[in-house]
Structures are given as C-alpha cells and as structure tokens.
Design an enzyme around this catalytic site. Structure first.
Site, PDB file in Angstrom:
ATOM      1  N   SER A   1       0.868  -1.190   0.000  1.00  0.00           N
ATOM      2  CA  SER A   1       0.000   0.000   0.000  1.00  0.00           C
ATOM      3  C   SER A   1       0.900   1.234   0.000  1.00  0.00           C
ATOM      4  CB  SER A   1      -0.857   0.030   1.269  1.00  0.00           C
ATOM      5  OG  SER A   1      -1.510   1.278   1.400  1.00  0.00           O
TER       6      SER A   1
ATOM      7  N   TYR B   1      -2.167  -0.904  10.500  1.00  0.00           N
ATOM      8  CA  TYR B   1      -2.171  -1.061   9.040  1.00  0.00           C
ATOM      9  C   TYR B   1      -0.904  -0.463   8.429  1.00  0.00           C
ATOM     10  CZ  TYR B   1      -4.039  -1.028   4.256  1.00  0.00           C
ATOM     11  OH  TYR B   1      -4.232  -1.233   2.904  1.00  0.00           O
TER      12      TYR B   1
HETATM   13  N1  NAP Z   1      -8.610  -0.632  -1.526  1.00  0.00           N
HETATM   14  C1  NAP Z   1      -7.560   0.158  -1.348  1.00  0.00           C
HETATM   15  O1  NAP Z   1      -7.674   1.385  -1.514  1.00  0.00           O
HETATM   16  C2  NAP Z   1      -6.218  -0.414  -1.009  1.00  0.00           C
HETATM   17  C3  NAP Z   1      -5.100   0.421  -1.158  1.00  0.00           C
HETATM   18  C4  NAP Z   1      -3.837  -0.101  -0.897  1.00  0.00           C
HETATM   19  C5  NAP Z   1      -3.694  -1.424  -0.546  1.00  0.00           C
HETATM   20  N2  NAP Z   1      -4.787  -2.223  -0.420  1.00  0.00           N
HETATM   21  C6  NAP Z   1      -4.545  -3.639  -0.079  1.00  0.00           C
HETATM   22  O2  NAP Z   1      -5.051  -4.466  -1.100  1.00  0.00           O
HETATM   23  C7  NAP Z   1      -5.340  -5.758  -0.572  1.00  0.00           C
HETATM   24  C8  NAP Z   1      -6.697  -6.198  -1.075  1.00  0.00           C
HETATM   25  O3  NAP Z   1      -7.681  -5.356  -0.499  1.00  0.00           O
HETATM   26  P1  NAP Z   1      -8.965  -4.847  -1.302  1.00  0.00           P
HETATM   27  O4  NAP Z   1      -8.893  -3.375  -1.335  1.00  0.00           O
HETATM   28  O5  NAP Z   1      -9.118  -5.604  -2.566  1.00  0.00           O
HETATM   29  O6  NAP Z   1     -10.104  -5.177  -0.216  1.00  0.00           O
HETATM   30  P2  NAP Z   1     -11.301  -6.206  -0.151  1.00  0.00           P
HETATM   31  O7  NAP Z   1     -12.115  -6.131  -1.378  1.00  0.00           O
HETATM   32  O8  NAP Z   1     -11.942  -5.957   1.152  1.00  0.00           O
HETATM   33  O9  NAP Z   1     -10.550  -7.617  -0.136  1.00  0.00           O
HETATM   34  C9  NAP Z   1      -9.845  -8.076   0.970  1.00  0.00           C
HETATM   35  C10 NAP Z   1      -9.640  -9.560   0.779  1.00  0.00           C
HETATM   36  O10 NAP Z   1      -8.859 -10.061   1.872  1.00  0.00           O
HETATM   37  C11 NAP Z   1      -9.484 -11.236   2.351  1.00  0.00           C
HETATM   38  N3  NAP Z   1      -9.144 -11.405   3.748  1.00  0.00           N
HETATM   39  C12 NAP Z   1      -9.208 -10.498   4.746  1.00  0.00           C
HETATM   40  N4  NAP Z   1      -8.790 -11.032   5.894  1.00  0.00           N
HETATM   41  C13 NAP Z   1      -8.436 -12.305   5.620  1.00  0.00           C
HETATM   42  C14 NAP Z   1      -7.913 -13.365   6.379  1.00  0.00           C
HETATM   43  N5  NAP Z   1      -7.658 -13.216   7.692  1.00  0.00           N
HETATM   44  N6  NAP Z   1      -7.681 -14.556   5.789  1.00  0.00           N
HETATM   45  C15 NAP Z   1      -7.934 -14.719   4.468  1.00  0.00           C
HETATM   46  N7  NAP Z   1      -8.409 -13.745   3.684  1.00  0.00           N
HETATM   47  C16 NAP Z   1      -8.661 -12.553   4.250  1.00  0.00           C
HETATM   48  C17 NAP Z   1     -10.968 -11.014   2.106  1.00  0.00           C
HETATM   49  O11 NAP Z   1     -11.640 -12.244   1.991  1.00  0.00           O
HETATM   50  P3  NAP Z   1     -12.679 -12.858   3.044  1.00  0.00           P
HETATM   51  O12 NAP Z   1     -13.540 -11.748   3.527  1.00  0.00           O
HETATM   52  O13 NAP Z   1     -13.379 -13.916   2.228  1.00  0.00           O
HETATM   53  O14 NAP Z   1     -11.823 -13.445   4.101  1.00  0.00           O
HETATM   54  C18 NAP Z   1     -10.934 -10.342   0.742  1.00  0.00           C
HETATM   55  O15 NAP Z   1     -10.862 -11.325  -0.271  1.00  0.00           O
HETATM   56  C19 NAP Z   1      -5.241  -5.616   0.942  1.00  0.00           C
HETATM   57  O16 NAP Z   1      -4.026  -6.169   1.385  1.00  0.00           O
HETATM   58  C20 NAP Z   1      -5.258  -4.117   1.160  1.00  0.00           C
HETATM   59  O17 NAP Z   1      -4.551  -3.758   2.327  1.00  0.00           O
HETATM   60  C21 NAP Z   1      -6.041  -1.752  -0.630  1.00  0.00           C
END
Ligand code: NAP
Length: 252
Positions: free
Chosen positions: A141, A154
């Site tokens: 991130s 985070y």
């Molecule tokens: N969205 C943003 O703006 C942003 C920016 C920078 C970085 N990121 C990073 O991108 C990555 C993906 O996030 P996203 O934005 O795509 O969010 P998201 O749509 O909420 O997806 C998060 C994913 O992580 C899984 N997850 C969460 N806790 C888990 C656990 N303990 N064990 C297994 N799976 C788990 C969730 O699946 P389940 O609910 O099925 O467990 C879901 O598939 C994350 O690492 C996040 O920090 C996001």
C-alpha cells in the site's frame, strides 16, 4: 496467454483486487488456488472461473493461521504439481491510533497483513526452489510510505511488507523474484471501511478520488493489469521493487 500452465496461489481472492488478479491470471492461462474466509463468495467465484475448464480451486481459511498457509501450498502441489507464482492480497484495516487500538486488533492486523506473507512464503519457497523458480507478488500500500491517521497497525504492517519483500528478493534471487504493488485508493469494500476513520466517509472518498492526478479511484482491474506485468516474463529484470500505483496521489 502470458501465464499459460502456471500454477498460482492468490490470497484475498474473494473480493476486490485479489478477485480481479485471480480472474486476470486465469484469462492468461494460469491455474489458481483461490483463498479467502468467505465460503459462499469463494465457491461462487470458483464456479464462475471454472466455466470452460477446471482452472480454479477454492481453499477457504484465515491466513493469519500458519496452518492455513501450509494447506494452500499443499493444495497447489496436490492439484497442479508445483507452485510458480504467489499473489498475496488478504488484508484488514484494524482501525485505530496506538492508544485506541486494542492489543488483539494490533496482533490480528499484523498477523493478517504481514505474518501471513511470511507463513505462506515459508512453506512455498522450498517448493518453488525445487523447480526453475518463480515469482512472489505482495499487495502492499502507499500506506507503507505515506501515513494515514488512525491506521497505526495497518501502516506498520504495510511498511513491514515492503521491507520483507526486499529481504526475500535478496535471499532468493535469481531463482525467485519478489516485488510489491503499492496501491493508492482503489474502489473496493476496504476503502469504504478505511474512510470510517474520518468524520464524513462519503466525502472523504470523493475528495480522495479528486486528489489523484487522474481524478478517479483506481479499479481492481487497474491493479490486475500491473500484477500481470509483475508476474510475467515481461518484468524479468525486476525484483525487490515496491511499485506505486495510485493515480499520482502520492506526488502531492
Ligand atoms: N482498496 C484500497 O484502496 C487499497 C489500497 C492499498 C492497498 N490495499 C490492499 O489491497 C489488498 C486487497 O484489499 P482490497 O482493497 O481488494 O479489499 P477487499 O475487497 O476488502 O478484499 C480483501 C480480501 O482479503 C481477504 N481477507 C481479509 N482477511 C483475511 C484473512 N484473515 N484470511 C484470508 N483472507 C482474508 C478477504 O476475503 P474474506 O472476507 O473472504 O476473508 C478479501 O478477499 C489488501 O491487502 C489491502 O490492504 C487496498
């Protein structure tokens, strides 16, 4: 077909960027172990991706557990025979400042975002080294470089991931390349949760989108496009990199 026959593990595949990455990789010829905790979303994605041939296997579980990561590696070996690519995306926010955060929330965020990558790599790398090698791609991130208020665990976990990526690139090159994608604001459920750390969540997301130089949030597909490049032969001279993809927001 840039990933024809490649065997891949994608964590956090049931939503957002992980889902888009798994989908894109399968379109490019890969076979993928999909992970997440939500069984109904995982199974429905598995069914969707398997239309026209068996390419995806959903393995449910919480990646903060070392055993779940061991199971993901075993599943890839059982179903596909080897592991070529890992894409880690599982993430949680655990909102709060250091004084607000409960110890359990701190530990769970560090375990989900950071320790899980150590666990998966710990079990997978010995298998990857038995073959011609492979690629590890970690979803970090811009929080690794640019702090967000009330995101103590985070921010720390994401900075730790970038350090871990560089360290693994040192230890396992040239056989294994290790890179991080560092997204800015991407339109997934997580960003709307993140906005709850502020007084007016809807306004803050809109302002954030407008603060990018491209004047919009990123899409999961924007990230999947970069992920495909970073795991394919096209990036074969890249390792130990943390690549920012953020609509230019961190230039300001
Ligand atoms: N969205 C943003 O703006 C942003 C920016 C920078 C970085 N990121 C990073 O991108 C990555 C993906 O996030 P996203 O934005 O795509 O969010 P998201 O749509 O909420 O997806 C998060 C994913 O992580 C899984 N997850 C969460 N806790 C888990 C656990 N303990 N064990 C297994 N799976 C788990 C969730 O699946 P389940 O609910 O099925 O467990 C879901 O598939 C994350 O690492 C996040 O920090 C996001």
């Amino acid at each position: 077909m840039k990933l024809q026959g490649k065997s891949v593990i994608v964590t956090g595949a049931t939503s957002g960027m992980g889902k888009a990455i798994a989908t894109r990789f399968i379109q490019e010829g890969a076979q993928v172990i999909l992970n997440g905790r939500d069984e109904s979303r995982g199974k429905s994605l598995e069914a969707e991706l398997n239309q026209g041939g068996k390419k995806a296997v959903f393995v449910p579980g919480d990646v903060s557990s070392p055993d779940v990561n061991r199971q993901l590696v075993q599943a890839a070996l059982d179903h596909f025979g080897q592991i070529d690519i890992i894409s880690t995306n599982a993430g949680r926010l655990g909102l709060g400042s250091v004084t607000d955060l409960r110890v359990e929330d701190w530990n769970q965020t560090l375990a989900t975002n950071l320790s899980s990558v150590y666990y998966l790599c710990h079990f997978a790398i010995p298998e990857m080294l038995k073959t011609e090698g492979g690629v590890i791609l970690v979803n970090g991130s811009i929080a690794a470089f640019k702090s967000f208020p009330n995101h103590a665990a985070y921010n720390a976990s994401k900075a730790g991931l970038v350090a871990l990526v560089k360290e693994m690139a040192l230890d396992y090159g040239p056989k294994i390349r290790v890179n991080a994608i560092c997204p800015g604001p991407v339109d997934t459920p997580l960003i709307w949760d993140s906005a709850k750390a502020f007084e007016n969540p809807d306004t803050i997301v809109q302002q954030t989108a407008n603060s990018t130089l491209i004047k919009r949030l990123g899409t999961p597909e924007d990230i999947a496009n970069l992920a495909l490049f970073l795991v394919s032969e096209e990036s074969s001279w890249m390792t130990g990199a943390a690549v920012t993809i953020d609509g230019g927001i961190s230039v300001k």
